[in-house]
Enzyme design. Structure first.
Site, PDB file in Angstrom:
ATOM      1  N   GLU A  16       6.891 -13.018  -1.301  1.00 44.96           N
ATOM      2  CA  GLU A  16       6.449 -11.535  -1.973  1.00 44.96           C
ATOM      3  C   GLU A  16       7.731 -10.679  -1.790  1.00 44.96           C
ATOM      4  O   GLU A  16       8.332 -10.109  -2.732  1.00 44.96           O
ATOM      5  CB  GLU A  16       5.424 -10.936  -1.274  1.00 44.96           C
ATOM      6  CG  GLU A  16       5.034  -9.554  -2.009  1.00 44.96           C
ATOM      7  CD  GLU A  16       3.751  -9.061  -1.265  1.00 44.96           C
ATOM      8  OE1 GLU A  16       3.210  -9.619  -0.255  1.00 44.96           O
ATOM      9  OE2 GLU A  16       3.193  -7.877  -1.708  1.00 44.96           O
TER      10      GLU A  16
ATOM     11  N   ASP B 101       5.470   1.043  -2.904  1.00 48.08           N
ATOM     12  CA  ASP B 101       4.109   1.667  -1.951  1.00 48.08           C
ATOM     13  C   ASP B 101       4.481   2.484  -0.708  1.00 48.08           C
ATOM     14  O   ASP B 101       4.232   3.725  -0.730  1.00 48.08           O
ATOM     15  CB  ASP B 101       3.123   0.435  -1.578  1.00 48.08           C
ATOM     16  CG  ASP B 101       2.470  -0.119  -2.536  1.00 48.08           C
ATOM     17  OD1 ASP B 101       3.285  -0.130  -3.666  1.00 48.08           O
ATOM     18  OD2 ASP B 101       1.788  -0.919  -2.554  1.00 48.08           O
TER      19      ASP B 101
HETATM   20  C1  GLC Z   1       2.092  -4.185  -3.926  1.00 50.17           C
HETATM   21  C2  GLC Z   1       3.431  -3.825  -4.440  1.00 50.17           C
HETATM   22  C3  GLC Z   1       3.229  -3.727  -5.953  1.00 50.17           C
HETATM   23  C4  GLC Z   1       2.750  -4.896  -6.570  1.00 50.17           C
HETATM   24  C5  GLC Z   1       1.230  -5.249  -6.041  1.00 50.17           C
HETATM   25  C6  GLC Z   1       1.121  -6.686  -6.535  1.00 50.17           C
HETATM   26  O1  GLC Z   1       1.225  -3.200  -3.848  1.00 50.17           O
HETATM   27  O2  GLC Z   1       4.020  -2.686  -3.697  1.00 50.17           O
HETATM   28  O3  GLC Z   1       4.502  -3.274  -6.458  1.00 50.17           O
HETATM   29  O4  GLC Z   1       2.514  -4.512  -8.075  1.00 50.17           O
HETATM   30  O5  GLC Z   1       1.569  -5.271  -4.382  1.00 50.17           O
HETATM   31  O6  GLC Z   1       1.751  -7.365  -6.553  1.00 50.17           O
END
Ligand code: GLC
Length: 420
Positions: free
Chosen positions: A392, A163
């Site tokens: 995460e 992101d």
């Molecule tokens: C965040 C990450 C993305 C992922 C999402 C859900 O937005 O950057 O890559 O798919 O979280 O885990």
């Protein structure tokens, strides 16, 4: 220890399971995410193969008529996430976002099929998914590569899945912020704001969403109308690997049309990828399609390209870069080169380690005949899990767990690393 880790990973996948899809983690991400689900299925196959197929089938049940597979499916209402369905306003029967995410489904479906124990079910379920994945691949090359260069552009940083990467900074500066509706972020209520994207970035994420919504989410218009068009080697590496995998799967299942089409996508794209290579960085770089210039930003996206069948010399150089990163950081693979002054070890995609990226780089390097680099990445990933749990993402310098906890795709990757 290994068994205990696997048991904990399975418990997390079960805890986040909502029956026909899995949430990435409770609270922060309460819906179904595209590439999360495909990678999650790879973990699920180790304890419930039928459930693994369902994860991907549910995602594809929400494919758009034009072939796009959206990045989020908002199965149930939840006001703990922003931007929710009312902001996207895509008009789909079950609400979805209006952008996509890395096309890892073709790889996941082939792997599920190849390693399946229930052959009859695997054949039937793979056969049903085949035309859907093929339609998605076709969508990338018709709507995100209108000039026919062989590589697809992302029109929003969220499409890359990385992101707030430093890769987007320069191109993002040209995205305006005027006129966006007032909003309240929810992510910073679940996670430390210092580990998340900034407000300046969020304003631009939303400007793009509102701009595309104003164009009625018509994919025939979005590409040319977007001030943000970036060719990301990681995103394309995943797409090209998926094309090659889908070609192999289609060939095995007797669909020569899909096999030929996807083999051609992969070959053309791999040739075009050469234009993104940087000798100076020992990796690929993004290209800003609006200026035609390479973006001087050494992120993990340029290493992730090794997931595709890149030339052996390129894979060798990337293995060397991974080794260098291992001397700069305690844990690999940092999402950005620590030698770059813009590196931020705890902020999301500007430095932290993500296990999904590790998994794909390691897989690609192993296939390319670079087992030492692949083993080093796997070992570092499992060290992080043992020391810091199923987070995460992680600080590559200290190993500190960051963002959400009991994270689904992190758990799925651990099962893949342990059981392969
Ligand atoms: C965040 C990450 C993305 C992922 C999402 C859900 O937005 O950057 O890559 O798919 O979280 O885990």
């Amino acid at each position: 220890m290994t068994d205990e880790l696997a048991e904990r990973a399975i418990a997390i996948l079960r805890e986040n399971d909502r029956g026909i899809y899995t949430v990435p983690t409770k609270g922060l991400y309460p819906f179904q995410w595209n590439w999360d689900s495909c990678l999650t299925a790879l973990g699920q196959r180790h304890f419930d193969e039928a459930r693994a197929w369902t994860e991907i089938e549910t995602l594809f049940a929400h494919q758009w008529p034009d072939g796009m597979v959206p990045h989020i499916v908002f199965h149930v209402y939840d006001d703990g996430y922003f931007p929710g369905p009312e902001v996207w306003s895509t008009g789909r029967p079950v609400a979805t976002s209006g952008i996509t995410q890395p096309a890892v489904a073709g790889f996941a479906v082939r792997r599920l099929w190849e390693r399946a124990t229930d052959r009859a079910a695997a054949d039937a379920r793979a056969r049903a998914l085949l035309p859907k994945v093929a339609a998605w691949h076709r969508w990338f090359f018709s709507h995100r590569d209108p000039g026919g260069e062989g590589l697809a552009a992302i029109l929003h940083p969220w499409e890359a899945g990385r992101d707030n990467s430093i890769d987007w900074d320069e191109a993002f500066d040209r995205v305006p912020t005027d006129g966006i509706a007032p909003y309240t972020r929810r992510d910073t209520q679940h996670a430390n704001p210092a580990h998340r994207p900034t407000k300046a970035q969020y304003d631009r994420y939303l400007w793009l969403v509102e701009h595309f919504r104003g164009l009625g989410w018509d994919n025939a218009k979005l590409h040319d109308a977007s001030p943000f068009q970036v060719v990301d080697p990681g995103f394309n590496g995943i797409l090209l690997r998926a094309c090659a995998d889908l070609a192999a799967l289609a060939g095995a299942l007797g669909d020569t049309g899909i096999a030929d089409e996807n083999r051609a996508f992969a070959e053309r794209g791999l040739a075009a990828m050469e234009g993104l290579w940087s000798d100076a960085h020992g990796q690929y770089l993004c290209r800003d399609r609006t200026t035609g210039r390479l973006i001087d930003s050494a992120s993990s996206g340029g290493l992730l390209a090794a997931f595709a069948a890149i030339p052996a010399a390129r894979a060798g150089a990337i293995a060397g870069t991974v080794a260098r990163l291992g001397r700069e950081a305690r844990y690999i693979v940092p999402s950005h080169d620590p030698a770059d002054p813009r590196f931020e070890p705890a902020r999301y995609w500007r430095g932290p380690v993500w296990l999904v990226v590790n998994y794909m780089i390691a897989d690609g390097l192993r296939v390319a005949g670079q087992p030492a680099a692949a083993d080093a990445i796997t070992a570092s990933s499992l060290d992080l899990i043992r020391e810091s749990g199923f987070a995460e993402y992680y600080d590559p310098m200290t190993g500190e767990p960051l963002g959400g906890s009991t994270f689904t795709w992190t758990a799925a990757m651990v099962l893949e690393f342990l059981k392969g």
